[in-house]
Design an enzyme around this catalytic site. Sequence first.
Site, PDB file in Angstrom:
ATOM      1  N   ILE A  17      15.823  -4.957  12.216  1.00 29.44           N
ATOM      2  CA  ILE A  17      16.162  -5.926  10.935  1.00 29.44           C
ATOM      3  C   ILE A  17      17.131  -5.432  10.041  1.00 29.44           C
ATOM      4  O   ILE A  17      17.927  -5.896   9.509  1.00 29.44           O
ATOM      5  CB  ILE A  17      14.724  -6.072  10.217  1.00 29.44           C
ATOM      6  N   ARG A 129      14.047   3.858  -6.487  1.00 32.28           N
ATOM      7  CA  ARG A 129      14.042   4.740  -7.714  1.00 32.28           C
ATOM      8  C   ARG A 129      15.470   4.951  -8.083  1.00 32.28           C
ATOM      9  O   ARG A 129      16.019   4.833  -9.102  1.00 32.28           O
ATOM     10  CB  ARG A 129      12.822   5.946  -7.777  1.00 32.28           C
ATOM     11  N   TYR A 172      -0.279   2.000   8.648  1.00 33.60           N
ATOM     12  CA  TYR A 172       0.572   1.143   8.520  1.00 33.60           C
ATOM     13  C   TYR A 172       0.550   0.114   7.547  1.00 33.60           C
ATOM     14  O   TYR A 172       1.338  -0.280   6.490  1.00 33.60           O
ATOM     15  CB  TYR A 172       1.026   0.260   9.892  1.00 33.60           C
ATOM     16  N   LYS A 176       2.306  -0.899   3.717  1.00 29.19           N
ATOM     17  CA  LYS A 176       2.926  -2.047   3.453  1.00 29.19           C
ATOM     18  C   LYS A 176       2.409  -2.724   2.229  1.00 29.19           C
ATOM     19  O   LYS A 176       2.753  -3.471   1.510  1.00 29.19           O
ATOM     20  CB  LYS A 176       2.734  -3.021   4.751  1.00 29.19           C
ATOM     21  N   THR A 207      11.670  -6.979  17.544  1.00 27.70           N
ATOM     22  CA  THR A 207      12.186  -5.349  17.321  1.00 27.70           C
ATOM     23  C   THR A 207      11.479  -4.284  18.045  1.00 27.70           C
ATOM     24  O   THR A 207      10.349  -4.565  18.739  1.00 27.70           O
ATOM     25  CB  THR A 207      12.247  -5.077  15.858  1.00 27.70           C
TER      26      THR A 207
END
Length: 267
Positions: A17, A129, A172, A176, A207
């Site tokens: 991506i 940040r 994971y 997320k 992917t």
Amino acid sequence: MFSVPGIALVTGAGSGIGRATALAFARAGASGLHLTDVNRGRLEETRKDVTAEATNPHFKAYASEAELSKEDQVVRMVQEAADNFGRIDYAANIAGISENSPMPTADTPLATYDRINNINAKGVFLCMREQLKVMRNQEAVARIPGRPGVRGAIVNMSSMYGFLSGNGYTSYVTSKHAVIGMTRAAAVSHSVDDIRVNAVCPGYIDTPLVDNIKEHLDLRTFLEGAVPMKRLGMAEEIADVVVFLLSERASFVTGHSFIADGGASIV
């Protein structure tokens, strides 16, 4: 077709991506791209390809390796982008990893949890940040007549598993969920700076990150049961969502988590 005539920074640009997003920016008229990845070879390939695909006659592309879990490398990378172009209009924080194979939470090693969250959560935080520091100190630009100017826009890559559970992928899923939380927090605190912050939440995309599924399940049978559209998404389809949310066409959208999963999260 919406256009993005400013300067963009894309992480994870070497493949998947991230690479598709970099190409989408070049094709949509970006005047400059700063690309980063941990793989120098793939990064250089993307830099060459975006230069060939660029539609803006003033286009320039720079690339720098960075390990996004390392604060000093993230600070250096973002500063390089700002120094090269004088500003950062759009930032797409795409880089991410997952478990190599599914495992119950009780069997998840701390090393696995740390490895994934150091990139997916800590890495996104560090990038965002530093990008926000640059954006809030640059001049606001109004690219669509009659709309307010903005200093910048950021998209962070979450997942449909930022909303859902994921059997065997505790680290994971945790990372997320964190991305959605930090996206919302930043959107609120930096709206006053005329900066928009959103997240994109893909489903199963073709992917390298979905290779785990291909190895452990019959992919066709899985997709027929799990995805109403009965196929994997394309990296280019997610890239289009990212670029739209960063563009001025989404000028009143902030703090949103945009799900692009072929309907997987509604069944």
